[in-house]
Motif scaffolding. Structure first.
Motif: not given
Length: 395
Positions: A300-301, A316-326, A328-333, A373-383
């Protein structure tokens, strides 16, 4: 001259008021080219205005005195010259060219380098060829009869240039059809054929960006001899080479289907670290079930790293890297947790055999994982509005 391009910090008119739009705007990106600009403007003055009206727009990312040298040299020019100085060089050389196109007033825009490897005497021929052949894009090519790449220093640079050309044409056969030299930085394009907001330049291969994203209707070419640099040193580096490869990936994965295929290929590579870790853990005496859970995290990593670098770099700039990693790992598992109930559903309710049921479950969870992954990790937050990519490009 009044120019208000997006992202430009300083706009300086060098000569008097601009008359009616000229026949051609020559856009020249500069990065510490103070030793070249006097001779460049002299050659432009000697070959272009007598054959068609022109204006010159420098887009400058320099850290030296290049803007001041341009201002001094422009006093002797009978045509308008302006400088757009960018304190934050978004998009590197490609971004500079886009700023210059936004600032252009002529119907035709010619893009060329400041180091005199692109002969200014060819500018009128590029525009004339475009008018004669009713083309939207005219490329100065080193690979046509009469052209030459003689100014490339050494066999290594020749090999890299040729390899990059083959790679680009192999990845984009339709968009680059009729372009023998997609790595050329010397070309003319109708301003009406450019949709500036659609461009996402990264690095110095702006012709590739324009050809793939804007898809000009008709393309023509003229041969040219790539000359030796007049002064200074080349800005091409290994770092620029990596930017070029990332740019190719971004262009090739622009469509959702292409991104999904790339996502799947990256996922397949994750089996290598997964299996290697599983082998090491079981050899160390760990039971195979917890060993597989741990080994899966390494896969996964690995996948997350490749997806970050190759597939979703511009988001990548839409979320902090730790948020993205968490996330992504949740979706993968979750993929692992969902797969077994799906197999049971396909076998028990739809009476599929185990192998086709497993294959269908894998496909289903893969599609859901990609969409998630597209919708929850890499798309901008609403607003939150999308922000521009930043970062210096050493050219």
């Amino acid at each position: 001259m009044t120019i208000q391009p997006t992202g430009a910090e300083h706009v300086a008119p060098i000569t008097g008021d601009v008359p009616e739009p000229g026949a051609v705007t020559v856009v020249i990106p500069t990065f510490n080219e103070s030793a070249n600009v006097r001779e460049l403007l002299r050659r432009v003055a000697a070959s272009v205005p007598d054959r068609l009206p022109c204006e010159v727009v420098f887009v400058d990312d320099s850290t030296d005195d290049t803007p001041a040298v341009i201002a001094d040299a422009a006093r002797d020019c009978a045509f308008p010259v302006s400088v757009i100085h960018r304190d934050t060089p978004v998009g590197g050389l490609g971004g500079a060219v886009v700023e210059g196109i936004r600032a252009a007033t002529a119907d035709w825009v010619v893009v060329m380098d400041a180091d005199l490897q692109h002969p200014p005497a060819l500018v009128p021929d590029l525009v004339a060829t475009g008018e004669k052949e009713d083309a939207d894009l005219v490329v100065a090519s080193r690979y046509l009869p009469g052209g030459s790449r003689a100014g490339l220093a050494g066999g290594y640079r020749v090999a890299v240039s040729r390899g990059a050309t083959w790679l680009a044409k192999g990845l984009f056969p339709r968009a680059l059809s009729g372009i023998s030299d997609p790595m050329s930085g010397f070309f003319a394009i109708r301003r009406a054929a450019v949709t500036a907001d659609a461009l996402k330049p990264l690095g110095y291969k702006i012709l590739l960006e324009l050809a793939v994203r804007c898809r000009p209707d008709r393309v023509a070419e003229v041969p040219f001899v790539f000359e030796e640099r007049y002064a200074g040193e080349s800005k091409s580096t290994a770092r620029e080479g990596m930017r070029f490869l990332r740019h190719l990936v971004e262009l090739r994965t622009a469509s959702p289907l292409a991104r999904m295929i790339a996502f799947g290929l990256i996922g397949l590579t994750g089996f290598v670290p997964n299996l290697a870790a599983l082998y090491a853990l079981t050899r160390a005496g760990v039971h195979y079930l917890p060993a597989e859970i741990l080994a899966n995290q390494l896969g996964v990593a690995w996948n997350f790293l490749l997806i970050e670098v190759l597939l979703f770099r511009d988001r990548r700039h839409h979320r902090h890297w730790a948020d993205r990693a968490g996330r992504f790992a949740l979706l993968a598992n979750a993929d692992l947790v969902l797969r077994i109930p799906l197999i049971a559903l396909f076998v028990g309710q739809f009476h599929l055999a185990v192998l086709p049921a497993t294959a269908l479950a894998l496909l289903t969870t893969f599609v859901l994982r990609f969409a998630g992954t597209e919708a929850l990790v890499y798309l901008p937050r609403r607003g939150r509005s999308e922000t521009s990519r930043t970062g210096r490009n050493d050219r």
